[in-house]
Scaffold this motif. Sequence first.
Motif, PDB file in Angstrom:
ATOM      1  N   VAL A  60       0.844  -1.192   0.000  1.00 53.93           N
ATOM      2  CA  VAL A  60       0.000   0.000   0.000  1.00 53.93           C
ATOM      3  C   VAL A  60       0.883   1.248   0.000  1.00 53.93           C
ATOM      4  CG1 VAL A  60      -1.750   1.316   1.272  1.00 53.93           C
ATOM      5  CG2 VAL A  60      -1.837  -1.185   1.272  1.00 53.93           C
ATOM      6  N   LYS A  61       0.458   2.247  -0.753  1.00 56.32           N
ATOM      7  CA  LYS A  61       1.063   3.577  -0.693  1.00 56.32           C
ATOM      8  C   LYS A  61      -0.028   4.566  -0.297  1.00 56.32           C
ATOM      9  CE  LYS A  61       4.659   2.969  -4.235  1.00 56.32           C
ATOM     10  NZ  LYS A  61       5.171   3.480  -5.542  1.00 56.32           N
ATOM     11  N   ILE A  62       0.188   5.273   0.791  1.00 60.83           N
ATOM     12  CA  ILE A  62      -0.812   6.221   1.286  1.00 60.83           C
ATOM     13  C   ILE A  62      -0.333   7.645   1.058  1.00 60.83           C
ATOM     14  CG2 ILE A  62      -1.975   7.102   3.355  1.00 60.83           C
ATOM     15  CD1 ILE A  62      -2.128   4.265   4.382  1.00 60.83           C
ATOM     16  N   HIS A  63      -1.238   8.478   0.568  1.00 58.67           N
ATOM     17  CA  HIS A  63      -0.965   9.902   0.363  1.00 58.67           C
ATOM     18  C   HIS A  63      -1.956  10.709   1.196  1.00 58.67           C
ATOM     19  CE1 HIS A  63       1.315   8.603  -3.203  1.00 58.67           C
ATOM     20  NE2 HIS A  63       0.245   7.881  -3.523  1.00 58.67           N
ATOM     21  N   GLY A  64      -1.455  11.731   1.868  1.00 59.66           N
ATOM     22  CA  GLY A  64      -2.343  12.654   2.572  1.00 59.66           C
ATOM     23  C   GLY A  64      -2.672  12.287   3.998  1.00 59.66           C
ATOM     24  N   ARG A  65      -1.815  11.543   4.654  1.00 57.36           N
ATOM     25  CA  ARG A  65      -2.059  11.215   6.067  1.00 57.36           C
ATOM     26  C   ARG A  65      -2.270  12.494   6.900  1.00 57.36           C
ATOM     27  NH1 ARG A  65      -0.927   6.046   8.119  1.00 57.36           N
ATOM     28  NH2 ARG A  65       0.111   4.615   6.641  1.00 57.36           N
ATOM     29  N   GLU A  66      -1.598  13.559   6.512  1.00 59.71           N
ATOM     30  CA  GLU A  66      -1.692  14.801   7.275  1.00 59.71           C
ATOM     31  C   GLU A  66      -3.085  15.425   7.194  1.00 59.71           C
ATOM     32  OE1 GLU A  66      -0.259  15.993   3.122  1.00 59.71           O
ATOM     33  OE2 GLU A  66      -0.023  14.293   4.514  1.00 59.71           O
ATOM     34  N   HIS A  67      -3.905  14.943   6.282  1.00 59.01           N
ATOM     35  CA  HIS A  67      -5.261  15.474   6.129  1.00 59.01           C
ATOM     36  C   HIS A  67      -6.309  14.623   6.852  1.00 59.01           C
ATOM     37  CE1 HIS A  67      -3.788  18.383   3.289  1.00 59.01           C
ATOM     38  NE2 HIS A  67      -3.343  17.446   2.468  1.00 59.01           N
ATOM     39  N   THR A  68      -5.859  13.717   7.697  1.00 59.21           N
ATOM     40  CA  THR A  68      -6.796  12.828   8.395  1.00 59.21           C
ATOM     41  C   THR A  68      -6.872  13.130   9.880  1.00 59.21           C
ATOM     42  OG1 THR A  68      -5.144  11.104   8.887  1.00 59.21           O
ATOM     43  CG2 THR A  68      -6.282  10.976   6.765  1.00 59.21           C
ATOM     44  N   PHE A  69      -7.980  12.740  10.489  1.00 53.14           N
ATOM     45  CA  PHE A  69      -8.050  12.628  11.944  1.00 53.14           C
ATOM     46  C   PHE A  69      -8.322  11.161  12.260  1.00 53.14           C
ATOM     47  CE2 PHE A  69     -12.481  13.359  10.756  1.00 53.14           C
ATOM     48  CZ  PHE A  69     -13.207  12.515  11.588  1.00 53.14           C
ATOM     49  N   GLU A  70      -7.784  10.704  13.366  1.00 53.68           N
ATOM     50  CA  GLU A  70      -7.877   9.290  13.698  1.00 53.68           C
ATOM     51  C   GLU A  70      -8.774   9.088  14.917  1.00 53.68           C
ATOM     52  OE1 GLU A  70      -4.849   5.533  13.799  1.00 53.68           O
ATOM     53  OE2 GLU A  70      -4.284   7.266  15.005  1.00 53.68           O
ATOM     54  N   TYR A  71      -9.617   8.084  14.823  1.00 53.35           N
ATOM     55  CA  TYR A  71     -10.490   7.726  15.943  1.00 53.35           C
ATOM     56  C   TYR A  71     -10.074   6.372  16.476  1.00 53.35           C
ATOM     57  CZ  TYR A  71     -14.687   6.543  18.605  1.00 53.35           C
ATOM     58  OH  TYR A  71     -15.557   6.172  19.600  1.00 53.35           O
ATOM     59  N   LEU A  72      -9.626   6.378  17.743  1.00 54.56           N
ATOM     60  CA  LEU A  72      -9.274   5.142  18.428  1.00 54.56           C
ATOM     61  C   LEU A  72     -10.350   4.836  19.462  1.00 54.56           C
ATOM     62  CD1 LEU A  72      -6.417   6.634  17.667  1.00 54.56           C
ATOM     63  CD2 LEU A  72      -5.463   4.768  19.007  1.00 54.56           C
ATOM     64  N   TYR A  73     -10.737   3.599  19.586  1.00 51.64           N
ATOM     65  CA  TYR A  73     -11.835   3.240  20.475  1.00 51.64           C
ATOM     66  C   TYR A  73     -11.501   1.940  21.190  1.00 51.64           C
ATOM     67  CZ  TYR A  73     -12.754   0.596  16.208  1.00 51.64           C
ATOM     68  OH  TYR A  73     -12.606  -0.201  15.108  1.00 51.64           O
ATOM     69  N   GLY A  74     -12.333   1.598  22.161  1.00 51.66           N
ATOM     70  CA  GLY A  74     -12.125   0.359  22.901  1.00 51.66           C
ATOM     71  C   GLY A  74     -10.765   0.347  23.573  1.00 51.66           C
ATOM     72  N   ARG A  75     -10.010  -0.703  23.328  1.00 52.31           N
ATOM     73  CA  ARG A  75      -8.676  -0.840  23.914  1.00 52.31           C
ATOM     74  C   ARG A  75      -7.616  -0.070  23.134  1.00 52.31           C
ATOM     75  NH1 ARG A  75      -8.193  -7.253  24.369  1.00 52.31           N
ATOM     76  NH2 ARG A  75      -9.025  -7.034  22.244  1.00 52.31           N
ATOM     77  N   LYS A  76      -8.048   0.618  22.087  1.00 56.64           N
ATOM     78  CA  LYS A  76      -7.164   1.474  21.272  1.00 56.64           C
ATOM     79  C   LYS A  76      -6.052   0.681  20.586  1.00 56.64           C
ATOM     80  CE  LYS A  76      -8.145   5.736  23.787  1.00 56.64           C
ATOM     81  NZ  LYS A  76      -9.415   5.231  24.310  1.00 56.64           N
ATOM     82  N   PHE A  77      -6.362  -0.553  20.206  1.00 53.44           N
ATOM     83  CA  PHE A  77      -5.417  -1.366  19.456  1.00 53.44           C
ATOM     84  C   PHE A  77      -5.494  -1.053  17.963  1.00 53.44           C
ATOM     85  CE2 PHE A  77      -5.658  -5.056  22.757  1.00 53.44           C
ATOM     86  CZ  PHE A  77      -5.025  -4.247  23.689  1.00 53.44           C
ATOM     87  N   ASN A  78      -6.595  -0.391  17.549  1.00 52.77           N
ATOM     88  CA  ASN A  78      -6.795  -0.027  16.151  1.00 52.77           C
ATOM     89  C   ASN A  78      -7.337   1.395  16.082  1.00 52.77           C
ATOM     90  OD1 ASN A  78      -6.591  -2.901  14.775  1.00 52.77           O
ATOM     91  ND2 ASN A  78      -7.962  -3.136  16.534  1.00 52.77           N
ATOM     92  N   GLY A  79      -7.079   2.053  14.982  1.00 54.62           N
ATOM     93  CA  GLY A  79      -7.621   3.395  14.775  1.00 54.62           C
ATOM     94  C   GLY A  79      -8.067   3.569  13.336  1.00 54.62           C
ATOM     95  N   THR A  80      -9.191   4.235  13.137  1.00 59.83           N
ATOM     96  CA  THR A  80      -9.698   4.505  11.788  1.00 59.83           C
ATOM     97  C   THR A  80      -9.386   5.938  11.414  1.00 59.83           C
ATOM     98  OG1 THR A  80     -11.504   2.927  12.113  1.00 59.83           O
ATOM     99  CG2 THR A  80     -11.727   4.478  10.295  1.00 59.83           C
TER     100      THR A  80
END
Length: 282
Positions: free
Chosen positions: A187-207
């Motif tokens: 995978v190549k990701i562009h624009g990470r700086e334009h995201t906000f991340e939501y971590l929930y539960g035990r915070k093992f994953n974030g969207t």
Amino acid sequence: MTAIQMILTTYHGNCHCGRFRFELTAPEIAEAIICACKLCSKKGYLWLNTAASGTTYTVTRDDDKCLTEYDSAALKDRFCKYCGTGITGLHSAGPLWGQLLVNIRTLQEVNPFTLKCVMPLVSPAPPEDVSTTHRISDEAQHLSSCHCGKVQAELLVPITDLEVKEDNCSSCVRNAYIGVYPTKDQVKIHGREHTFEYLYGRKFNGTAHCKTCGVAVFSNVYGPPLSVFDSLPAERKERVMAVYRKNMALQPLNVRAIDGLDIELLQIKRTDEGTEGYVLPP
């Protein structure tokens, strides 16, 4: 059946983080409206038209004015700026023009997997609906993007080579998230700086959601702290760590954000476990 005889049900809706909550009184929800515009497709919206007879929509909580708006050429979308959950929409064209729509996926009492009838509503978006500058390399097999184009991900292997999963946990059901799980080097990701991340539960994953349009393009895997494995017997620890390393190498993508992909043609492994264990904060 007359309006007086109509049996109404009170539903309770909320974004995942609980900052925005509402009540919806409506006839029993057995079907949803699907719009074919780009934004609705990328967010997987299942709409209920509040103009339907007997339906009322009442906001019961709105912490910090948490909903933000994004206007596409087809839809004025309102989503939570903290967790990314889409709540309501107003279409600017087509048969739903001017009607307040509520995202059925936010309702606690409705499991979208069990809706008996989904009515497709074709409402083509104008050509300018997506203002995206695609950045794609020669080796990319698929391009995933948010609606406004600020966040993109190139998948370097065919999606048919990967497992595709969907479940109805409290978070995924609200985001309509369908996951595919390539490794980071695929995978190549562009624009990470334009995201906000939501971590929930035990915070093992974030969207990760686009700050502008709210579309979830990818997720991040963090896993538990390594210290949780310290007390395991050596043989078991070795097996568990192998799984841990495999998971940490993943770069999950949201299948709904992949451009030009017909989701209906994919073999999706669906898990219907519901939202057990999900508790709204006070």
